[in-house]
Design an enzyme around this catalytic site. Structure first.
Site, PDB file in Angstrom:
ATOM      1  N   CYS A   1     -12.217 114.948  -1.842  1.00  0.00           N
ATOM      2  CA  CYS A   1     -12.603 115.468  -3.158  1.00  0.00           C
ATOM      3  C   CYS A   1     -13.789 114.771  -3.824  1.00  0.00           C
ATOM      4  O   CYS A   1     -14.786 115.421  -4.124  1.00  0.00           O
ATOM      5  CB  CYS A   1     -11.403 115.442  -4.088  1.00  0.00           C
TER       6      CYS A   1
HETATM    7  P1  NAD Z   1      -7.625 122.286   3.194  1.00  0.00           P
HETATM    8  O1  NAD Z   1      -8.854 122.375   4.005  1.00  0.00           O
HETATM    9  O2  NAD Z   1      -6.599 121.249   3.504  1.00  0.00           O
HETATM   10  O3  NAD Z   1      -6.883 123.712   3.192  1.00  0.00           O
HETATM   11  C1  NAD Z   1      -7.522 124.927   3.018  1.00  0.00           C
HETATM   12  C2  NAD Z   1      -6.749 125.975   3.804  1.00  0.00           C
HETATM   13  O4  NAD Z   1      -7.286 127.269   3.514  1.00  0.00           O
HETATM   14  C3  NAD Z   1      -6.848 125.805   5.316  1.00  0.00           C
HETATM   15  O5  NAD Z   1      -5.546 125.732   5.870  1.00  0.00           O
HETATM   16  C4  NAD Z   1      -7.590 127.070   5.786  1.00  0.00           C
HETATM   17  O6  NAD Z   1      -7.178 127.512   7.071  1.00  0.00           O
HETATM   18  C5  NAD Z   1      -7.197 128.046   4.693  1.00  0.00           C
HETATM   19  N1  NAD Z   1      -8.084 129.206   4.560  1.00  0.00           N
HETATM   20  C6  NAD Z   1      -9.432 129.257   4.614  1.00  0.00           C
HETATM   21  N2  NAD Z   1      -9.844 130.528   4.406  1.00  0.00           N
HETATM   22  C7  NAD Z   1      -8.747 131.273   4.187  1.00  0.00           C
HETATM   23  C8  NAD Z   1      -8.543 132.647   3.891  1.00  0.00           C
HETATM   24  N3  NAD Z   1      -9.561 133.492   3.772  1.00  0.00           N
HETATM   25  N4  NAD Z   1      -7.279 133.077   3.742  1.00  0.00           N
HETATM   26  C9  NAD Z   1      -6.233 132.238   3.863  1.00  0.00           C
HETATM   27  N5  NAD Z   1      -6.374 130.919   4.139  1.00  0.00           N
HETATM   28  C10 NAD Z   1      -7.616 130.439   4.292  1.00  0.00           C
HETATM   29  O7  NAD Z   1      -8.108 122.141   1.682  1.00  0.00           O
HETATM   30  P2  NAD Z   1      -7.376 121.359   0.485  1.00  0.00           P
HETATM   31  O8  NAD Z   1      -7.587 119.902   0.632  1.00  0.00           O
HETATM   32  O9  NAD Z   1      -6.017 121.889   0.311  1.00  0.00           O
HETATM   33  O10 NAD Z   1      -8.282 121.826  -0.748  1.00  0.00           O
HETATM   34  C11 NAD Z   1      -8.205 123.134  -1.267  1.00  0.00           C
HETATM   35  C12 NAD Z   1      -8.971 123.167  -2.581  1.00  0.00           C
HETATM   36  O11 NAD Z   1      -8.307 122.321  -3.532  1.00  0.00           O
HETATM   37  C13 NAD Z   1     -10.399 122.666  -2.497  1.00  0.00           C
HETATM   38  O12 NAD Z   1     -11.191 123.382  -3.387  1.00  0.00           O
HETATM   39  C14 NAD Z   1     -10.283 121.224  -2.949  1.00  0.00           C
HETATM   40  O13 NAD Z   1     -11.478 120.732  -3.491  1.00  0.00           O
HETATM   41  C15 NAD Z   1      -9.212 121.334  -4.007  1.00  0.00           C
HETATM   42  N6  NAD Z   1      -8.459 120.100  -4.240  1.00  0.00           N
HETATM   43  C16 NAD Z   1      -8.066 119.330  -3.189  1.00  0.00           C
HETATM   44  C17 NAD Z   1      -7.336 118.168  -3.426  1.00  0.00           C
HETATM   45  C18 NAD Z   1      -6.911 117.281  -2.292  1.00  0.00           C
HETATM   46  O14 NAD Z   1      -6.536 116.138  -2.561  1.00  0.00           O
HETATM   47  N7  NAD Z   1      -6.940 117.715  -1.037  1.00  0.00           N
HETATM   48  C19 NAD Z   1      -7.016 117.783  -4.740  1.00  0.00           C
HETATM   49  C20 NAD Z   1      -7.412 118.611  -5.795  1.00  0.00           C
HETATM   50  C21 NAD Z   1      -8.132 119.756  -5.531  1.00  0.00           C
END
Ligand code: NAD
Length: 433
Positions: A270
């Site tokens: 992040c």
């Molecule tokens: P991640 O990469 O772990 O997960 C994203 C998921 O989305 C993946 O499993 C991917 O296969 C899936 N995906 C992609 N395109 C898709 C579609 N069209 N339909 C269905 N699934 C699809 O990402 P994350 O770490 O969970 O982060 C997600 C969001 O949350 C980001 O914007 C990130 O900045 C935000 N965020 C993350 C955190 C963290 O600590 N990881 C904390 C706060 C906010």
């Protein structure tokens, strides 16, 4: 159990999607998690989390056994069944640091197509997106694909996520606050009950404000660490411990005493991408955010400072350097932008032989550094090492004692996370202490 049990679809079953979905299901909601990755979907349905996160496996198994959560690759059916849809797909950086919206666009298109045949539902962007994204990109895309009108046929909200990897479930269920950016009152009223029972303050605001709160939040936290490191680098030259200094600073009521995390720099999925994205967004708006740029530059230098300190003490060419900790922080297997990557790269570039150990992140790191040695525990990693760098604050490293380090060839210990116990270990050096 909650007052109102809702049917919720979560698009994107990664760290945020799976932890949010599991958390909501544990509160009694009916959750369907959608992902394009079939392997992930099958794992989730078998009760096996595709990621490591504290307590996730137990809670996931529990909600699946109660039929409160399932996963699917079929977004169309998931949306038709639900009342609220959360977009939780990734928003990575592009080549220049701007936010890459390809997954968000695709989700908006898929949701729009599904909404063609649906009654009123609320779509919620939970992915971190730069200000104006929801209103200028997501809403028009959904309207175009669905032939429907926001505020009339479907509702729209933006609820930024503040969870921390390592304590993600706890953060989902016990947040400091919930921010609801809403297109209109009906949208916000529809989703508020989901968050109300979490017993945290709820801030209802405009969508653009909610989007910016997330970036302003992460930019401040990254700044707090770079500030701590700036002070820490001065402390090192003065021969004092930065944590003694920051303890006194944190007692000022205008500051919170938390998160003065001086050490080997910030990383993760992040901070790096979010700070880069808000810098690029600011430039797009005609403003040069110089302070944030310096926050990033301080961090870049800080990440490899331990190697530079080591090189002042010894020539590391052909020397075995033990690296303890690979994940960007403790209690996660996530190595995205971890300081360990820059550290190992600099060690290898300088001709060192790297032996590494991490309780959770070694499989992930093997994709980046297949050629280094990975050990099953800290002791094996330390055996015959010429120096040791401690890069992640895993609890088990806090329990290391002098005798664990006595098997090194040369007992030179440098730590970057303030984990070693001075009472247990006679001689070691810290990055800012
Ligand atoms: P991640 O990469 O772990 O997960 C994203 C998921 O989305 C993946 O499993 C991917 O296969 C899936 N995906 C992609 N395109 C898709 C579609 N069209 N339909 C269905 N699934 C699809 O990402 P994350 O770490 O969970 O982060 C997600 C969001 O949350 C980001 O914007 C990130 O900045 C935000 N965020 C993350 C955190 C963290 O600590 N990881 C904390 C706060 C906010």
């Amino acid at each position: 159990m909650i007052g109102e049990r809702m049917k919720i679809a979560i698009i994107g079953t990664g760290y945020v999607g799976l932890c949010t979905g599991t958390g909501f299901a544990s509160k009694g909601h009916d959750v369907v998690c959608v992902d394009i990755d079939e392997v992930k979907v099958n794992k989730v349905n078998s009760g096996i989390p595709p990621i490591y996160e504290t307590d996730l496996e137990d809670m996931l198994k529990d909600v699946i056994s109660k039929n409160r959560l399932r996963a699917t690759t079929n977004i169309n059916s998931a949306i038709k069944e639900c009342e609220v849809v959360f977009i939780c797909v990734g928003t990575p950086s592009d080549d220049v640091g701007r936010i890459d919206l390809k997954y968000v666009r695709q989700s908006a298109l898929d949701i729009g197509n599904a909404l063609r045949e649906c009654d009123y539902k609320v779509v919620v962007v939970k992915s971190t997106v730069t200000p104006e994204t929801t209103e200028n990109i997501v809403i028009p895309k959904i309207e175009e694909a669905s032939g429907k009108k926001v505020g009339q046929d479907f509702g729209m909200c933006m609820t930024p996520e503040f969870l921390r990897e390592g304590s993600a479930l706890k953060d989902v269920l016990e947040p400091d606050r919930t921010v609801i950016g809403e297109y209109d009152q009906r949208s916000g009223d529809t989703i508020e009950p989901i968050f109300k029972e979490l017993n945290a303050p709820i801030l209802r605001t405009k969508i653009k404000v909610a989007e910016l709160i997330k970036y302003a939040n992460n930019a401040f936290l990254a700044t707090k660490i770079s500030y701590s490191n700036e002070i820490g680098n001065i402390c090192k030259r003065l021969g004092v411990d930065v944590y003694d200094v920051l303890k006194g600073v944190g007692m000022d009521h205008r500051m919170s005493p938390y998160f003065f995390n001086a050490g080997a720099g910030w990383g993760g999925s992040c901070f790096p991408k979010d700070v880069a994205a808000i810098i690029e967004k600011a430039k797009e708006l005609g403003y040069e955010p110089k302070m944030l740029q310096e926050v990033v530059d301080i961090n870049k230098r800080q990440k490899v400072r331990m190697v530079e300190q080591l090189q002042k003490k010894m020539d590391i060419k052909n020397k075995k350097i033990a690296v303890l900790g690979l994940s960007f922080k403790a209690n996660t297997d996530d190595i995205r932008d971890a300081s360990s990557i820059d550290i190992i790269k600099k060690l290898l570039d300088s001709g060192a032989i790297v032996a590494a150990y991490d309780p959770q992140a070694m499989e992930n790191m093997k994709h980046i550094f297949p050629g280094i040695t990975y050990n099953e525990n800290a002791t094996e990693t330390l055996r015959d090492a010429d120096a040791c760098l401690i890069v992640t604050e895993w609890e088990e490293f806090k329990n290391l004692k002098d005798e664990n380090f006595n098997i090194m060839k040369n007992k030179l210990i440098l730590e970057g996370r303030k984990v070693l116990d001075k009472k247990e270990i006679k001689d070691f050096d810290g990055i800012c202490w």
